[in-house]
Design a protein around this motif. Structure first.
Motif, PDB file in Angstrom:
ATOM      1  N   ARG B 177      59.329  67.247  22.160  1.00  0.00           N
ATOM      2  CA  ARG B 177      57.934  66.886  22.029  1.00  0.00           C
ATOM      3  C   ARG B 177      57.480  65.825  22.974  1.00  0.00           C
ATOM      4  NH1 ARG B 177      57.695  63.449  16.151  1.00  0.00           N
ATOM      5  NH2 ARG B 177      59.876  62.490  16.518  1.00  0.00           N
ATOM      6  N   GLU B 178      56.218  65.575  23.309  1.00  0.00           N
ATOM      7  CA  GLU B 178      55.732  64.081  24.009  1.00  0.00           C
ATOM      8  C   GLU B 178      55.395  63.224  23.013  1.00  0.00           C
ATOM      9  OE1 GLU B 178      53.634  65.262  27.432  1.00  0.00           O
ATOM     10  OE2 GLU B 178      53.532  67.172  26.625  1.00  0.00           O
ATOM     11  N   LEU B 179      55.878  61.942  23.381  1.00  0.00           N
ATOM     12  CA  LEU B 179      55.520  60.741  22.777  1.00  0.00           C
ATOM     13  C   LEU B 179      54.787  59.851  23.635  1.00  0.00           C
ATOM     14  CD1 LEU B 179      59.271  59.789  21.405  1.00  0.00           C
ATOM     15  CD2 LEU B 179      57.410  60.975  20.343  1.00  0.00           C
ATOM     16  N   ALA B 180      54.162  58.739  23.004  1.00  0.00           N
ATOM     17  CA  ALA B 180      53.539  57.911  23.883  1.00  0.00           C
ATOM     18  C   ALA B 180      53.823  56.398  23.077  1.00  0.00           C
ATOM     19  CB  ALA B 180      52.043  58.064  24.169  1.00  0.00           C
ATOM     20  N   ALA B 181      54.152  55.437  24.150  1.00  0.00           N
ATOM     21  CA  ALA B 181      54.276  54.118  23.819  1.00  0.00           C
ATOM     22  C   ALA B 181      53.296  53.325  24.568  1.00  0.00           C
ATOM     23  CB  ALA B 181      55.789  53.559  24.332  1.00  0.00           C
ATOM     24  N   ASN B 182      52.517  52.659  23.922  1.00  0.00           N
ATOM     25  CA  ASN B 182      51.307  51.893  24.032  1.00  0.00           C
ATOM     26  C   ASN B 182      51.602  50.441  23.998  1.00  0.00           C
ATOM     27  OD1 ASN B 182      48.929  53.888  25.024  1.00  0.00           O
ATOM     28  ND2 ASN B 182      49.748  54.620  23.043  1.00  0.00           N
ATOM     29  N   VAL B 196      54.881  53.870  18.215  1.00  0.00           N
ATOM     30  CA  VAL B 196      55.148  55.155  19.122  1.00  0.00           C
ATOM     31  C   VAL B 196      54.396  56.130  18.514  1.00  0.00           C
ATOM     32  CG1 VAL B 196      56.934  56.569  20.473  1.00  0.00           C
ATOM     33  CG2 VAL B 196      57.180  54.129  20.397  1.00  0.00           C
ATOM     34  N   VAL B 197      54.009  56.967  19.377  1.00  0.00           N
ATOM     35  CA  VAL B 197      53.136  58.007  18.542  1.00  0.00           C
ATOM     36  C   VAL B 197      53.379  59.266  19.345  1.00  0.00           C
ATOM     37  CG1 VAL B 197      51.009  56.910  18.171  1.00  0.00           C
ATOM     38  CG2 VAL B 197      51.115  57.998  20.322  1.00  0.00           C
ATOM     39  N   GLU B 198      53.117  60.711  18.475  1.00  0.00           N
ATOM     40  CA  GLU B 198      53.278  61.757  18.924  1.00  0.00           C
ATOM     41  C   GLU B 198      52.061  62.338  19.461  1.00  0.00           C
ATOM     42  OE1 GLU B 198      55.194  64.668  16.276  1.00  0.00           O
ATOM     43  OE2 GLU B 198      54.377  66.245  17.264  1.00  0.00           O
ATOM     44  N   SER B 199      52.069  62.985  20.468  1.00  0.00           N
ATOM     45  CA  SER B 199      50.975  63.533  21.765  1.00  0.00           C
ATOM     46  C   SER B 199      51.392  64.863  21.743  1.00  0.00           C
ATOM     47  CB  SER B 199      51.021  62.619  22.920  1.00  0.00           C
ATOM     48  OG  SER B 199      50.000  63.126  23.774  1.00  0.00           O
ATOM     49  N   GLN B 200      50.280  65.717  21.098  1.00  0.00           N
ATOM     50  CA  GLN B 200      50.487  67.072  21.253  1.00  0.00           C
ATOM     51  C   GLN B 200      49.396  67.396  22.576  1.00  0.00           C
ATOM     52  OE1 GLN B 200      49.600  68.259  17.099  1.00  0.00           O
ATOM     53  NE2 GLN B 200      51.932  67.929  16.722  1.00  0.00           N
ATOM     54  N   GLN B 201      49.904  68.442  23.386  1.00  0.00           N
ATOM     55  CA  GLN B 201      48.948  68.815  24.562  1.00  0.00           C
ATOM     56  C   GLN B 201      48.654  70.375  24.495  1.00  0.00           C
ATOM     57  OE1 GLN B 201      48.646  65.948  26.771  1.00  0.00           O
ATOM     58  NE2 GLN B 201      49.864  65.019  25.528  1.00  0.00           N
ATOM     59  N   VAL B 202      47.286  70.650  24.760  1.00  0.00           N
ATOM     60  CA  VAL B 202      46.925  72.117  24.727  1.00  0.00           C
ATOM     61  C   VAL B 202      46.601  72.296  26.170  1.00  0.00           C
ATOM     62  CG1 VAL B 202      45.745  73.857  23.905  1.00  0.00           C
ATOM     63  CG2 VAL B 202      46.732  72.194  22.265  1.00  0.00           C
ATOM     64  N   ASN B 203      47.146  73.237  26.957  1.00  0.00           N
ATOM     65  CA  ASN B 203      46.726  73.411  28.304  1.00  0.00           C
ATOM     66  C   ASN B 203      46.665  72.196  29.086  1.00  0.00           C
ATOM     67  OD1 ASN B 203      46.326  76.094  27.556  1.00  0.00           O
ATOM     68  ND2 ASN B 203      44.228  75.648  27.050  1.00  0.00           N
ATOM     69  N   GLY B 204      47.638  71.143  29.025  1.00  0.00           N
ATOM     70  CA  GLY B 204      47.799  69.971  29.798  1.00  0.00           C
ATOM     71  C   GLY B 204      46.712  68.974  29.535  1.00  0.00           C
ATOM     72  N   VAL B 205      45.836  69.150  28.321  1.00  0.00           N
ATOM     73  CA  VAL B 205      45.085  68.156  27.864  1.00  0.00           C
ATOM     74  C   VAL B 205      45.544  67.691  26.410  1.00  0.00           C
ATOM     75  CG1 VAL B 205      42.741  67.614  27.242  1.00  0.00           C
ATOM     76  CG2 VAL B 205      43.116  69.313  29.029  1.00  0.00           C
ATOM     77  N   CYS B 206      45.470  66.546  26.231  1.00  0.00           N
ATOM     78  CA  CYS B 206      45.725  65.782  25.053  1.00  0.00           C
ATOM     79  C   CYS B 206      44.816  66.581  23.918  1.00  0.00           C
ATOM     80  CB  CYS B 206      45.519  64.223  24.976  1.00  0.00           C
ATOM     81  SG  CYS B 206      45.862  63.345  23.354  1.00  0.00           S
ATOM     82  N   ALA B 211      50.125  59.083  14.645  1.00  0.00           N
ATOM     83  CA  ALA B 211      50.628  57.692  14.269  1.00  0.00           C
ATOM     84  C   ALA B 211      51.075  57.264  13.117  1.00  0.00           C
ATOM     85  CB  ALA B 211      49.400  56.701  14.951  1.00  0.00           C
ATOM     86  N   PRO B 212      52.242  56.776  13.216  1.00  0.00           N
ATOM     87  CA  PRO B 212      53.418  56.855  14.154  1.00  0.00           C
ATOM     88  C   PRO B 212      54.012  58.183  14.154  1.00  0.00           C
ATOM     89  CG  PRO B 212      54.316  55.991  12.042  1.00  0.00           C
ATOM     90  CD  PRO B 212      52.733  56.223  11.798  1.00  0.00           C
ATOM     91  N   ALA B 213      54.882  58.615  15.315  1.00  0.00           N
ATOM     92  CA  ALA B 213      55.494  59.772  15.527  1.00  0.00           C
ATOM     93  C   ALA B 213      56.329  60.372  14.461  1.00  0.00           C
ATOM     94  CB  ALA B 213      56.295  59.812  16.771  1.00  0.00           C
ATOM     95  N   PRO B 214      56.126  61.261  13.657  1.00  0.00           N
ATOM     96  CA  PRO B 214      56.967  61.659  12.518  1.00  0.00           C
ATOM     97  C   PRO B 214      58.151  61.890  12.878  1.00  0.00           C
ATOM     98  CG  PRO B 214      54.827  63.063  12.518  1.00  0.00           C
ATOM     99  CD  PRO B 214      54.983  62.202  13.814  1.00  0.00           C
ATOM    100  N   ASN B 215      59.149  61.401  11.689  1.00  0.00           N
ATOM    101  CA  ASN B 215      60.569  61.624  12.140  1.00  0.00           C
ATOM    102  C   ASN B 215      61.176  61.212  13.141  1.00  0.00           C
ATOM    103  OD1 ASN B 215      60.586  63.262   9.446  1.00  0.00           O
ATOM    104  ND2 ASN B 215      59.696  64.680  10.567  1.00  0.00           N
ATOM    105  N   LEU B 216      60.512  60.197  13.774  1.00  0.00           N
ATOM    106  CA  LEU B 216      61.177  59.695  15.116  1.00  0.00           C
ATOM    107  C   LEU B 216      62.223  58.535  14.445  1.00  0.00           C
ATOM    108  CD1 LEU B 216      61.150  59.511  18.328  1.00  0.00           C
ATOM    109  CD2 LEU B 216      59.687  57.410  18.141  1.00  0.00           C
TER     110      LEU B 216
END
Lengths: 372, 372
Positions: B177-182, B196-206, B211-216
């Motif tokens: 998966r993709e994460l983001a640290a801001n 830290v959050v989980e970021s889900q993309q569809v067709n390259g677009v967020c 928040a926060p990323a589950p089970n991280l």
């Protein structure tokens, strides 16, 4: 929105996320809201032609203050522009005499009161109401302690009559504290009620608001909320209605004032409620479903920042933000003049003493009355 | 602020409570932020004279996007205007080649990568990196999936070179998966780190951020936060830094992209954190102490609203607001075009499934892909 004060500023802020186009009628280009809104018309709201020109192309008109003449509002409505709240509701906030008569008619508990014709009549009222002191108010044009006198003699009763506006006499209520019940009502009749708050005044100006009001019996809180909802419905209010209340030593609540716009006693909702009073005012005025008014946290305290000796309060930010990273500062972009409301702070948390101390400290520091 | 997009719009919104004067350089008067800001200059940020004229009288310059040429930023600095983030930091967001070289130098884990000179060189890189597919990116000008190609052959590798911009080749990471640290960093070096959050993309677009990323695992979350804080310090970032990350199947994190401005992966902070990314970006840029970045609630979900078949999404408000009085809608005032980001919604609460369902429903309904 008519009026460029801080209420318009914060309403615009709350409207940005809804993607609405906000148009402002402001006295000057320097007014609090005029600094932050794109579409600003500078003009005099007392001039009907100016109002009409401003209103052209607006979907709906609402207000930062209650001073637009009722006949102008009727003219806008006749032009087909929705005015929310409408003139039939707004007249009760515009004229305290009309407000008292209407609240009497619908059985809402108020301090003893009547219109008095001259200083001698004020003396007669004092005799009826249990003696001096009594409160005299001009029925129109007052706010923040202006247009209100505590009168102890016929001599002191002369001043209020000088404006040539009818004068309302009210008993001086022996209250234990002041409360405020804030509700928002939409044109379709949906309404939401915020928790009843305690409002502490200093020199007739709101100083601190505690949400919810500490140690308020649930029954009294419920009465206050029902009262506010009933007033909103009976008067046909659309948008935010603040009902300022006295809590008496013998456990009654009496209506002091009404305001039909976002109100100082509701500023805590910006950081302490699920939906702020400003967001819900916008939603009501646009006839959108209202947002959840419930608190997000156990206690929220709002403290007003008054102008002090510092012309620039930016330096105060360094101290206050470093001391309290959770502090919420809301400044209005106004020139600092002693005693003028130039902003407010909100704090929230689980421990009321801590929350209150943080708000008090920040407001005092930003005013310059403390330096550490 | 240079750039009139939604990031500038929401930064202005967050700056209003601080009483600051916000000046905007916008491509057109219709841009998202230009609709809601008072002091708007319409002009081309690629023109140095326009930038210089805009900057006159500003205390500090910041950015809605990374596209201002680095040499222009240096010219503004030479004129004595503080630029935050400065050109030495911003070049890493402006040019992916510079970014990768710098991250290598400071030992930050990245996907395998190198600059490739032509399609044949891309084939050679694929052989080094374990075979096709590989990712090709123009080093400048890309965003939201633009300027990025997944390439499976020498033929497919031709397209990225057509822009005449250097091309960076990267291994296609097998991520779970993709994460983001801001993080946000001030000129004085103070920094805060959001969860830290989980970021889900569809067709390259967020599409969705949780928040926060589950089970991280806590250790991995800590690593990601430390990495982002270290990058901010090493690169001298001032303001908000988003570090987009891949979480690999074997429990590593690799840096995908950097953004030095408020970022889509931080929009949840508007309603879910003590201090939003926009408020902290403003505070950092003004060298004010930073606000508390911690969450106000257990779970917050952000879902982007993309333009659909409805030209007007106002009608969707009626349904979505009535269904979910706690829903937070953030629209950007943009014309609706299919697939364009026109807004986002935030939901929050204690039950992740519920919070996610509410955000998903509202985003889909506002787009028009569901009708009940």
């Amino acid at each position: 929105m008519v009026g460029g004060g801080q209420l318009a500023r914060m309403t615009h802020e709350a409207g940005i996320p809804l993607g609405i186009r906000f148009k402002l009628l402001s006295d000057t280009p320097q007014d609090s809201a005029a600094q932050v809104v794109n579409d600003v018309v500078v003009g005099d709201y007392r001039d009907l032609d100016t109002l009409r020109e401003f209103a052209r192309g607006c979907d709906v008109i609402t207000f930062d203050h209650e001073h637009v003449p009722t006949e102008h509002l009727r003219a806008l409505e006749a032009d087909g522009i929705p005015v929310r709240p409408g003139p039939d509701a707004l007249v009760h906030a515009h004229d305290k005499g009309v407000m008292r008569a209407r609240l009497d008619a619908i059985g809402v508990p108020c301090p003893r009161h009547r219109i008095v014709s001259d200083p001698a009549d004020a003396v007669a009222f004092a005799a009826e109401a249990g003696g001096f002191p009594v409160i005299l108010k001009t029925v129109r044009g007052g706010y923040d302690g202006k247009g209100v006198w505590v009168v102890r003699s016929e001599d002191e009763a002369a001043e209020p009559f000088r404006a040539g506006v009818p004068v309302l006499a009210e008993e001086k209520v022996d209250f234990v504290r002041e409360l405020a019940a804030n509700v928002v009502r939409s044109p379709s009749g949906q309404a939401v009620s915020y928790p009843v708050v305690e409002s502490q005044q200093v020199n007739g100006v709101c100083d601190t608001v505690i949400a919810p009001a500490p140690n308020l019996p649930e029954e009294l809180a419920g009465q206050a909320q029902e009262l506010a909802l009933r007033i909103a419905e009976e008067l046909g209010v659309v948008g935010h209605l603040a009902v300022e209340l006295f809590e008496t030593a013998d456990g009654r609540i009496l209506v002091n004032e009404l305001a039909m716009r976002p109100h100082n006693s509701g500023h805590w909702t910006q950081d302490g409620a699920m939906t702020s009073q400003f967001a819900n005012h916008v939603r009501a005025v646009l006839d959108l479903p209202l947002g959840d008014p419930r608190p997000r946290v156990k206690w929220t305290v709002m403290a007003n920042v008054l102008g002090g000796d510092y012309p620039d309060m930016y330096q105060g930010y360094l101290h206050c933000m470093a001391r309290d990273p959770q502090l919420k500062i809301h400044m209005y972009g106004k020139d600092v003049k002693p005693g003028r409301k130039v902003g407010h702070v909100n704090t929230y948390g689980d421990d009321l003493d801590d929350v209150r101390e943080r708000a008090r400290h920040a407001a005092d520091y930003l005013r310059g009355t403390i330096t550490e």
